[in-house]
Design a protein around this motif. Structure first.
Motif, mmCIF file in Angstrom:
data_model
loop_
_atom_site.group_PDB
_atom_site.id
_atom_site.type_symbol
_atom_site.label_atom_id
_atom_site.label_comp_id
_atom_site.label_asym_id
_atom_site.label_seq_id
_atom_site.Cartn_x
_atom_site.Cartn_y
_atom_site.Cartn_z
ATOM 1 N N VAL A 42 -2.335 6.722 7.139
ATOM 2 C CA VAL A 42 -3.185 7.001 5.983
ATOM 3 C C VAL A 42 -3.765 8.402 6.193
ATOM 4 O O VAL A 42 -3.807 8.903 7.313
ATOM 5 C CB VAL A 42 -4.301 5.956 5.810
ATOM 6 C CG1 VAL A 42 -3.714 4.565 5.671
ATOM 7 C CG2 VAL A 42 -5.281 6.000 6.962
ATOM 8 N N TYR A 47 -10.844 5.686 -1.340
ATOM 9 C CA TYR A 47 -9.612 4.928 -1.134
ATOM 10 C C TYR A 47 -9.251 4.679 0.331
ATOM 11 O O TYR A 47 -8.260 4.015 0.606
ATOM 12 C CB TYR A 47 -8.451 5.660 -1.818
ATOM 13 C CG TYR A 47 -8.730 5.978 -3.262
ATOM 14 C CD1 TYR A 47 -8.887 4.953 -4.200
ATOM 15 C CD2 TYR A 47 -8.871 7.286 -3.699
ATOM 16 C CE1 TYR A 47 -9.176 5.234 -5.514
ATOM 17 C CE2 TYR A 47 -9.165 7.569 -5.025
ATOM 18 C CZ TYR A 47 -9.310 6.542 -5.932
ATOM 19 O OH TYR A 47 -9.595 6.813 -7.238
ATOM 20 N N SER A 87 -6.462 1.983 1.678
ATOM 21 C CA SER A 87 -5.250 2.515 2.300
ATOM 22 C C SER A 87 -5.021 1.883 3.669
ATOM 23 O O SER A 87 -3.900 1.492 4.023
ATOM 24 C CB SER A 87 -5.353 4.041 2.448
ATOM 25 O OG SER A 87 -5.489 4.672 1.196
ATOM 26 N N PRO A 112 -5.203 4.469 -3.290
ATOM 27 C CA PRO A 112 -4.800 4.017 -1.966
ATOM 28 C C PRO A 112 -3.352 4.435 -1.691
ATOM 29 O O PRO A 112 -2.469 4.221 -2.528
ATOM 30 C CB PRO A 112 -4.944 2.494 -2.056
ATOM 31 C CG PRO A 112 -6.012 2.292 -3.084
ATOM 32 C CD PRO A 112 -5.779 3.373 -4.099
ATOM 33 N N SER A 113 -3.120 5.043 -0.537
ATOM 34 C CA SER A 113 -1.802 5.604 -0.260
ATOM 35 C C SER A 113 -1.471 5.527 1.218
ATOM 36 O O SER A 113 -2.352 5.654 2.073
ATOM 37 C CB SER A 113 -1.736 7.058 -0.745
ATOM 38 O OG SER A 113 -2.796 7.817 -0.177
ATOM 39 N N VAL A 114 -0.180 5.329 1.503
ATOM 40 C CA VAL A 114 0.292 5.243 2.881
ATOM 41 C C VAL A 114 1.616 5.978 3.020
ATOM 42 O O VAL A 114 2.357 6.145 2.048
ATOM 43 C CB VAL A 114 0.482 3.775 3.340
ATOM 44 C CG1 VAL A 114 -0.823 3.002 3.271
ATOM 45 C CG2 VAL A 114 1.571 3.074 2.538
#
Length: 258
Positions: free
Chosen positions: A125, A174, A178, A214-216
């Motif tokens: 993340v 976020y 994440s 939210p991001s990965v």
């Protein structure tokens, strides 16, 4: 910092909060953006017989198809569907423009010669770091930093302290979500697929810093390891990988939806 910029960031933060519905009553995941890392003239890491860009694309397309099949109410967007180079800032821009609820970037890990025994999965993340505080050697940042024009793109300048304030406001909304998705992904890789767990990590990956959701970024295996290269290229291996990610999305979805 000039007063007008302070006001600008304050107003922008209020707008961000008002639009952030991750914790809102009745929130539903509606859109997921899947990003196949690298592409075109930027092939990424090379194994004995394959390139990262090709493996990432195959997995991303299969992942999108399986998500669409099992979660038909969710819109799936791919940042690329063919072997093309999509600018690093465009990838996050695609997700931002779509008002996506999740951004999942698919990559393959690698190690230099002499470390071909290293194997396993890890999921990242974004972390709040200025460019001079980042690991410029991180392979996912190398291509971006080598781009002499990256600061001129129509996006944030991570060397500007004022821009970093805005960036931090973005990500503070976020970070926990994440991390939750990343942990679900790693748990499925390791407990179900029995892969080596290299953990969930927070690092200054530029592409993740620009995704306003939210991001990965998930490293599905080491292309520099002969056994893992065969695994991540095989139909069976790719099916296990995408099933792990799909199950993680379902678990995350159940967790965040009210």
């Amino acid at each position: 910092m000039q007063l007008k910029n302070i006001f600008r960031y304050f107003v922008f933060f209020i707008v961000l909060v008002s639009y952030s519905s991750v914790n809102a009553q009745g929130y539903k995941i509606k859109t997921i953006v899947i990003d196949a890392g690298h592409g075109g003239v930027k092939p990424g890491a090379k194994g004995n017989f394959s390139w990262e860009k090709d493996v990432a694309l195959k997995v991303a397309l299969k992942l999108g198809a399986k998500l669409q099949e099992e979660l038909p109410s969710i819109k799936i967007i791919q940042t690329r569907k063919t072997d093309v180079d999509v600018d690093w800032y465009k990838r996050a821009e695609i997700a931002n423009d779509a008002k996506a609820d999740l951004f999942i970037s698919i990559h393959c890990n690698s190690m230099p010669a002499g470390n071909s025994h290293v194997r396993g999965t890890e999921t990242f993340v974004g972390a709040y770091r200025r460019i001079n505080e980042m690991d410029a050697g991180l392979k996912e940042n190398e291509e971006i930093i080598k781009d002499k024009n990256y600061k001129k793109k129509d996006t944030f300048d991570p060397t500007d302290p004022e821009e970093m304030i805005l960036l931090s406001l973005y990500k503070s909304l976020y970070r926990s979500k994440s991390l939750s998705l990343a942990r679900h992904i790693q748990k499925n890789y390791t407990e179900v697929n029995k892969r080596v767990n290299r953990g969930v990590k927070e690092q200054g990956l530029l592409i993740l810093q620009r995704a306003a959701m939210p991001s990965v970024l998930t490293e599905i295996g080491f292309i520099s390891n002969a056994d893992e290269e065969k695994y991540i290229n095989s139909d069976e291996g790719q099916e296990e990988i995408i099933t792990a990610i799909v199950n993680a999305v379902k678990q995350y979805k159940k967790e965040v939806e009210n």
